[in-house]
Design an enzyme around this catalytic site. Structure first.
Site, PDB file in Angstrom:
ATOM      1  N   LEU A  11     -46.772   1.932 -28.119  1.00  0.00           N
ATOM      2  CA  LEU A  11     -46.017   3.164 -28.328  1.00  0.00           C
ATOM      3  C   LEU A  11     -45.109   2.875 -29.515  1.00  0.00           C
ATOM      4  O   LEU A  11     -44.449   1.834 -29.548  1.00  0.00           O
ATOM      5  CB  LEU A  11     -45.182   3.529 -27.103  1.00  0.00           C
ATOM      6  CG  LEU A  11     -45.937   4.023 -25.862  1.00  0.00           C
ATOM      7  CD1 LEU A  11     -44.953   4.274 -24.720  1.00  0.00           C
ATOM      8  CD2 LEU A  11     -46.738   5.279 -26.157  1.00  0.00           C
ATOM      9  N   ASP A  12     -45.075   3.764 -30.485  1.00  0.00           N
ATOM     10  CA  ASP A  12     -44.300   3.456 -31.680  1.00  0.00           C
ATOM     11  C   ASP A  12     -42.798   3.478 -31.400  1.00  0.00           C
ATOM     12  O   ASP A  12     -42.348   3.841 -30.308  1.00  0.00           O
ATOM     13  CB  ASP A  12     -44.691   4.363 -32.852  1.00  0.00           C
ATOM     14  CG  ASP A  12     -44.344   5.829 -32.631  1.00  0.00           C
ATOM     15  OD1 ASP A  12     -43.301   6.102 -32.030  1.00  0.00           O
ATOM     16  OD2 ASP A  12     -45.119   6.697 -33.090  1.00  0.00           O
ATOM     17  N   TYR A  13     -42.032   3.084 -32.383  1.00  0.00           N
ATOM     18  CA  TYR A  13     -40.586   2.883 -32.247  1.00  0.00           C
ATOM     19  C   TYR A  13     -39.876   4.113 -31.696  1.00  0.00           C
ATOM     20  O   TYR A  13     -38.986   4.008 -30.853  1.00  0.00           O
ATOM     21  CB  TYR A  13     -40.027   2.506 -33.626  1.00  0.00           C
ATOM     22  CG  TYR A  13     -38.553   2.191 -33.653  1.00  0.00           C
ATOM     23  CD1 TYR A  13     -38.077   0.961 -33.182  1.00  0.00           C
ATOM     24  CD2 TYR A  13     -37.637   3.096 -34.170  1.00  0.00           C
ATOM     25  CE1 TYR A  13     -36.722   0.654 -33.218  1.00  0.00           C
ATOM     26  CE2 TYR A  13     -36.283   2.804 -34.216  1.00  0.00           C
ATOM     27  CZ  TYR A  13     -35.826   1.580 -33.737  1.00  0.00           C
ATOM     28  OH  TYR A  13     -34.489   1.283 -33.774  1.00  0.00           O
TER      29      TYR A  13
END
Length: 256
Positions: A102-104
């Site tokens: 999951l991206d930042y």
């Protein structure tokens, strides 16, 4: 005798794909000899297998679900000193790694394990286990825009598989909309790019389901162990999933 990367993955070294990379990089030895060929087989009961000089060992299999907060890196380390997912795994003695990413700026359901076979089954594109997100977007997309997502939309890396998209909430002043979207692929920042393609950028993104596994009321920054039934159900779902995209597609890191 089994393939070396399979033995490594089962021992919790990393995902099978990462284990293959370690072999090709010359970081794996069997009985003192460096191995760089992926077809190499070994006996986990008799052979001494080391990775970067450290012998592997069969760890207890661990399967976790974390409600990843926004502003956290899905990585084992970060040179910029930002928070990483392992910061939230106090009390977990085994070395686990995320299944996909999951991206930042994305929050929500993240699975972690030290079972390489399980991770490979859920992340390999041929299985297409669905993932559901709650997306808050700028403006209110017309129904025809959502139909484009349902039919598959062209991105710079090709046409997406059809998505399942529904309105969840609409601002009375048409400033934003909350939409549930279920995808069957794992391209980099895929959900965000899909909404960019219809000119309604995402302002908040949360994964709320992985297959039939729901985030529900798990608090932000908290993890729990999956039950045996949940683990088995995910395995069965992966095996039963029908391809919804090009079967020749390259393996990619699942992301949003």
């Amino acid at each position: 005798m089994e393939r070396l990367q399979k033995i490594m993955a089962q021992a919790g070294v990393a995902s099978r794909r990462k284990c293959e990379e370690l072999i090709l990089e010359g970081k794996v030895q069997v009985n003192g000899e460096t191995v760089t060929e992926l077809g190499t087989k070994a006996d986990p009961e008799q052979d001494i297998i080391t990775v970067s000089g450290k012998p592997i060992k069969n760890e207890k299999k661990v399967y976790l679900m974390l409600n990843k907060p926004k502003g956290v890196i899905t990585s084992s380390s970060d040179p910029e000193g930002r928070r990483i997912v392992s910061d939230f795994l106090k009390g977990v003695n085994e070395r686990v790694y995320p299944i996909g990413r999951l991206d930042y700026d994305t929050e929500g359901l993240l699975l972690l394990t030290n079972d390489g076979e399980f991770a490979n089954m859920l992340s390999h594109p041929k299985y297409h286990v669905p993932k559901t997100y709650l997306a808050t977007v700028k403006g209110v997309p017309h129904g025809t825009d959502l139909d484009r997502l349902r039919q598959g939309i062209m991105l710079e890396d090709g046409m997406t598989a059809p998505a399942e998209v529904e309105y969840k909430d609409v601002d009375p002043d048409n400033k934003f909309a909350v939409i549930t979207i279920t995808i069957h692929e794992g391209r980099n920042r895929q959900v965000r790019r899909m909404f960019d393609a219809i000119s309604h950028p995402v302002t908040r993104l949360k994964r709320i389901a992985y297959g039939d596994l729901l985030l529900q009321n798990l608090k932000r920054g908290v993890y729990r162990h999956l039950t045996p039934d949940e683990i088995n159900h995910l395995k069965q779902m992966a095996k039963a999933a029908k391809p919804k995209a090009n079967p020749k597609a390259k393996r990619q890191k699942p992301d949003t």
